[in-house]
Design an enzyme around this catalytic site. Structure first.
Site: not given
Ligand SMILES: *Cc1c(COP(=O)(O)O)cnc(C)c1O
Length: 381
Positions: A51, A103, A175
């Protein structure tokens, strides 16, 4: 060849080259291990637990950071997880200006989740710099833009936004999913953080989900968020995205070539009312596109004459699949009004122009004649 000389396509193929594999593997090995052995107290190999860090994911993170020209990269399990980690940089009463045409999932995250936690947003047409400036408030901390936007292909002038943001000491987040670093590198135009849905062009084969952040600021904070909340990309999926990136340049060249031909064909098609593609000279943001990108990409939206055409044609497509998502080698057609943008309220959808006659096409690498024949047959009632 010195590191600084390697050009984008070479970095895509070779990766970061920050750590040579000890066995000389050309393809980055998949370190399918949750944890790593310590030789003694304070004697870590640099990897403790996947992780926190994993060698395969790290290679992807270093590669994408180089491609975007940023200081650090982070790979997440999905694009939404990456966007989520960025929004968590903010605290209650912070205000963020967001491109109004974006989006649907990003809109949902801001409105239906983070609004509850007190993060304020204003949706603005970010192609209009004056409107953006007028929306800046005392508590504004960031401008979040998508360019080209999804699905209307609006082009925001990245340099103008970043200059404005710098003057007000606020962050610019871009983005960059629709163009990828092969066609657009927002960090080099002054942006602070770039986000990708790696599911799309970077992966490129419609076979895995992934999210990417490349940052020049808040690096420690994003790393902390990634480790603490845990939506990391798996070793195997990291490898798939690395493999996808190797062919990013040739895929995008071919996809763009197909898209240019299709956008011209659609512009002349009698059943099509309007075509939105940044590569068409008549497109509103064409000049800005030419200035800030090295390509127009392969996303096309178009309005058909009547709603009736939509339902009938979506049943008829054969070469082009009627499916959500974009950016892959397979051409996909979507109906934003009820699919990707359903979570956006109707009045905003109407204002932006996401009509019930709008279709969005992600152009793949198939033979363009097959794609045009499929469009011709399917749009013809
Ligand atoms: C798909 C997409 C996302 C979300 O990414 P996922 O990988 O589906 O979570 C975010 N932004 C844009 C522009 C997208 O196209």
């Amino acid at each position: 060849m010195s590191e600084n000389c390697r050009r984008l396509e070479t970095i895509m193929v070779q990766g970061s080259r920050e750590k040579e594999d000890i066995k000389g593997a050309i393809s980055t090995p998949i370190y399918q291990s949750a944890t790593f052995k310590h030789h003694g107290l304070n004697e870590s190999t640099g990897y403790d637990y996947s992780r926190s860090e994993n060698p395969t994911r790290e290679e992807l993170e270093n590669t994408i950071a180089k491609l975007e020209g940023g200081k650090a990269g982070f790979a997440f399990s999905t694009g939404m997880a990456a966007i989520d980690a960025v929004i968590r940089l903010f605290i209650p009463k912070d205000h963020i200006i967001v491109s109004e045409d974006l989006y649907g999932g990003t809109y949902r995250l801001f409105e239906e989740i983070y609004r509850r936690y007190g993060i304020e947003t204003t949706y603005v047409d970010t192609t209009d710099i004056k409107k953006v400036e007028e929306s800046i408030k005392k508590n504004t901390k960031a401008i979040f833009i998508e360019t080209p936007s999804n699905p209307m292909m609006r082009i925001t002038d990245i340099s103008k936004i970043t200059s404005l943001a710098k003057a007000f000491k606020i962050l610019t987040i871009v983005d960059n999913t629709f163009l990828s670093p092969y066609f657009q590198r927002p960090l080099l135009l002054g942006a602070d953080i770039v986000i990708h849905s790696g599911t799309k062009f970077l992966g490129g084969h419609n076979d895995t989900l992934a999210g990417i952040i490349v940052a020049n600021k808040f690096i420690e904070e994003i790393k902390f968020m990634q480790v603490s909340t845990g939506a990391v990309l798996s070793p195997f999926d990291s490898w798939l995205i690395l493999r996808g990136i190797k062919t990013l340049a040739i895929r995008l060249e071919k996809q763009q070539k197909n898209a240019i031909k299709i956008s011209k064909w659609l512009s002349e098609c009698k059943r099509v009312k309007k075509v939105y593609y940044p590569g068409l000279k008549a497109h509103k943001g064409y000049d800005i596109s030419v200035k800030q990108t090295t390509g127009f990409g392969s996303m096309i939206s178009f309005e058909v004459n009547e709603r009736e055409i939509i339902e009938k044609s979506l049943k008829k497509f054969q070469t082009i699949y009627f499916a959500e998502s974009l950016g892959g080698v397979e051409s996909l057609i979507t109906y934003p009004y009820i699919q990707t943008h359903a979570s956006i309220p109707e009045d905003i959808r109407n204002r932006i122009g996401i009509k019930d006659t709008l279709l969005r096409l992600s152009v793949g690498i198939e033979n363009v004649k097959d794609l045009i024949e499929d469009l011709d047959r399917s749009l013809n009632l």
